[in-house]
Write an enzyme that holds these catalytic residues in place. Structure first.
Site, PDB file in Angstrom:
ATOM      1  CE1 TYR A 199     -49.071  43.510 -27.033  1.00 13.76           C
ATOM      2  CE2 TYR A 199     -50.335  43.609 -29.056  1.00 13.76           C
ATOM      3  CZ  TYR A 199     -49.199  43.934 -28.330  1.00 13.76           C
ATOM      4  OH  TYR A 199     -48.205  44.675 -28.915  1.00 13.76           O
ATOM      5  CG  HIS A 328     -47.418  50.133 -36.401  1.00 16.63           C
ATOM      6  ND1 HIS A 328     -48.783  50.237 -36.479  1.00 16.63           N
ATOM      7  CD2 HIS A 328     -47.157  48.995 -35.714  1.00 16.63           C
ATOM      8  CE1 HIS A 328     -49.331  49.208 -35.849  1.00 16.63           C
ATOM      9  NE2 HIS A 328     -48.361  48.440 -35.390  1.00 16.63           N
ATOM     10  CB  VAL A 356     -42.324  48.777 -35.158  1.00 15.53           C
ATOM     11  CG1 VAL A 356     -41.911  47.936 -36.358  1.00 15.53           C
ATOM     12  CG2 VAL A 356     -42.936  50.092 -35.591  1.00 15.53           C
TER      13      VAL A 356
END
Ligand SMILES: *[C@@H]1O[C@H](CO)[C@@H](O)[C@H](O)[C@H]1NC(C)=O
Ligand SMILES: *[C@@H]1O[C@H](CO)[C@@H](O)[C@H](O)[C@H]1NC(C)=O
Ligand SMILES: *[C@@H]1O[C@H](CO)[C@@H](O)[C@H](O)[C@H]1NC(C)=O
Ligand SMILES: *[C@@H]1O[C@H](CO)[C@@H](O)[C@H](O)[C@H]1NC(C)=O
Ligand SMILES: [Fe+2]
Length: 457
Positions: A199, A328, A356
């Protein structure tokens, strides 16, 4: 008919109707877990934390990670980073500690991303290893050298037992740490990582510093056992606003994959065989429609699968094809349309995805009869279909996807919004024990247990 008799028979009818409803319920409907985590804020581990500690010595190798280096598990790719100088790309290795009678020469690379400059990223292939053997390896030189070990898998064999861990969307928060620590106690021998690693793209200036901290964070596991990499959307890092218009740049520099061994033309989709499993890795964010390279490759790779040798056929991707979370929702639909009929035709055992931030397992269902004019819109039970499992619950900084669709669809067997990881224990050619483990504030709680019967044998 008397009034009493009429009343009686309508009671009977009602009674049978209720029984029928109950039956329908137990056969078709799944479970939405009512478990609620007591605390789930997604708090980043600070950069100066011991979880990200840089090794002491000058230019010592850091962010050490390994992955399978060939098709059948007789090679390993060792990767690491040196920050202050190119250093050496050599790996010394052998079957006993402190006795490194083999050496392999790797290569180093580096990249810039906007104003971030990476360290020297080394990749070295250790080839021609023996199966089922513990190897010790050493990287770096002099006082800065560091030593690790790994165990090669057994030879390809339909009954070779092997345990995989499945982790997705990990990130670098305290929840990520909990997932990683629980996984490391699980007995898993190799991680199937279903995408979204660090991330780093969520931090200020798209700063590669968080790629480096993530590399040091996961080293405790991935320096000792291979993680099989799938790329997620957080690996795309398409940032025209920063002048970065290529895709997957940091990911591709940092994470090598053995794609050439499975005749793939891209590190983003490939296959490996390990013990009794044939594992296919797909890229949700690369072209996959008919006639694209990924489509051609998958069509050919599925023909190469030999269930007599590797009974367990497993597919990894980032965006799930079946997902009943509001997060999503239907993002995997276009890949479902492209590939689902192949997955059913080749009787894939299980498909793992992430993306998800919750857990969900499907029944064996398919929707391959649907076309835009047929009107058969709903997935139906299908014995040849894979089980779809979403394990996007590693614990990254975006937090949990807590809103599932109000009515649980018939295809959904179990779903819960908590953090955790899965293990898949292949016992022999017919049986595998699958388990999802919730991180319950310090404890690991086996929450969803299923025995898979192989789809071929
Ligand atoms: C990579 O390292 C070399 C050698 O230090 C340096 O000359 C080059 O500019 C670096 N490249 C990038 C893209 O940072
Ligand atoms: C990246 O972020 C870290 C922490 O926020 C900061 O210390 C560092 O200077 C940044 N580097 C660049 C090149 O922006
Ligand atoms: C669409 O589905 C219907 C019903 O299954 C089938 O009869 C028809 O042939 C399909 N159309 C095409 C173009 O495949
Ligand atoms: C395969 O493993 C299962 C589960 O451990 C066991 O019940 C079964 O007997 C095994 N089959 C064979 C052929 O060994
Ligand atoms: Fe994602």
């Amino acid at each position: 008919m008397s009034k009493v008799a009429a009343l009686q028979s309508s009671f009977h009818l009602l009674f049978f109707f209720v029984i029928f409803l109950c039956l329908v319920n137990t056969i078709f409907s799944g479970v939405t877990s009512s478990f609620t985590r007591s605390e789930w804020p997604a708090v980043d581990i600070p950069l100066d934390s011991k979880e990200f500690a840089v090794p002491n010595n000058q230019n010592a190798p850091q962010q050490v990670h390994i992955t399978q280096g060939d098709y059948d598990g007789k090679a390993v790719i060792v990767s690491w980073v040196t920050n202050t100088g190119p250093g050496s790309s050599e790996v010394l290795y052998g079957k006993s500690q402190n006795k490194y009678d083999h050496g392999a020469q790797g290569k180093s690379t580096n990249y810039t991303f906007f104003d971030y400059k990476s360290g020297y990223i080394h990749h070295c292939l250790l080839d021609g290893l023996e199966h089922d053997t513990k190897y010790y390896y050493k990287i770096g030189t002099g006082d800065s050298a560091r030593e690790f070990w790994f165990q090669t898998p057994p030879e390809i064999n339909p009954d070779a037992p092997y345990t995989f861990g499945i982790i997705g969307d990990l990130g670098q928060t305290y929840n990520s740490l909990s997932t990683l620590e629980h996984y490391m106690q699980s007995g898993g021998q190799t991680v199937l990582f279903v995408g979204d690693l660090s991330y780093a793209d969520r931090y200020e200036c798209n700063n590669g510093t968080r790629w480096d901290s993530w590399g040091r964070f996961v080293e405790r596991s991935v320096a000792y056992q291979p993680w099989i990499w799938t790329a997620g959307n957080h690996e795309i890092e398409y940032r025209p606003d920063l002048g970065e218009v290529s895709t997957f740049k940091p990911f591709l520099h940092r994470h090598a994959t053995p794609y050439e061994a499975s005749q793939s033309s891209s590190p983003l989709w490939y296959a490996i065989r390990r013990a009794s499993a044939h594992i296919i890795v797909l890229s949700s964010y690369s072209p996959f429609v008919v006639y694209t390279p990924q489509w051609h490759w998958l069509r050919d790779e599925l023909k190469r699968v030999d269930r007599e040798k590797t009974p367990w056929l497993i597919v990894l991707m980032h965006a799930p094809l079946y997902n009943s979370n509001e997060g999503h929702y239907m993002e995997g639909e276009s890949m479902r349309v492209a590939f689902e009929s192949w997955f059913v035709h080749y009787k894939v055992d299980v498909i793992f995805a992430g993306h998800v931030h919750a857990y969900e397992r499907s029944y064996r269902i398919s929707n391959i009869n649907y076309n835009i004019t047929s009107g058969s819109r709903y997935p139906v039970p299908d014995k040849s279909a894979p089980v779809y499992i979403t394990v996007g619950d590693g614990g990254n900084q975006e937090g949990l996807a807590v809103r599932f669709s109000e009515v649980q669809p018939d295809y959904s067997a179990f779903r819960e919004a908590s953090y955790g990881h899965s293990t898949l224990e292949l016992k022999n050619r017919t049986h595998a024990f699958y388990r999802w483990n919730r991180n319950d504030d310090g404890k690991q709680v086996p929450t969803d247990n299923v025995i898979f019967h192989n789809q071929y044998w």
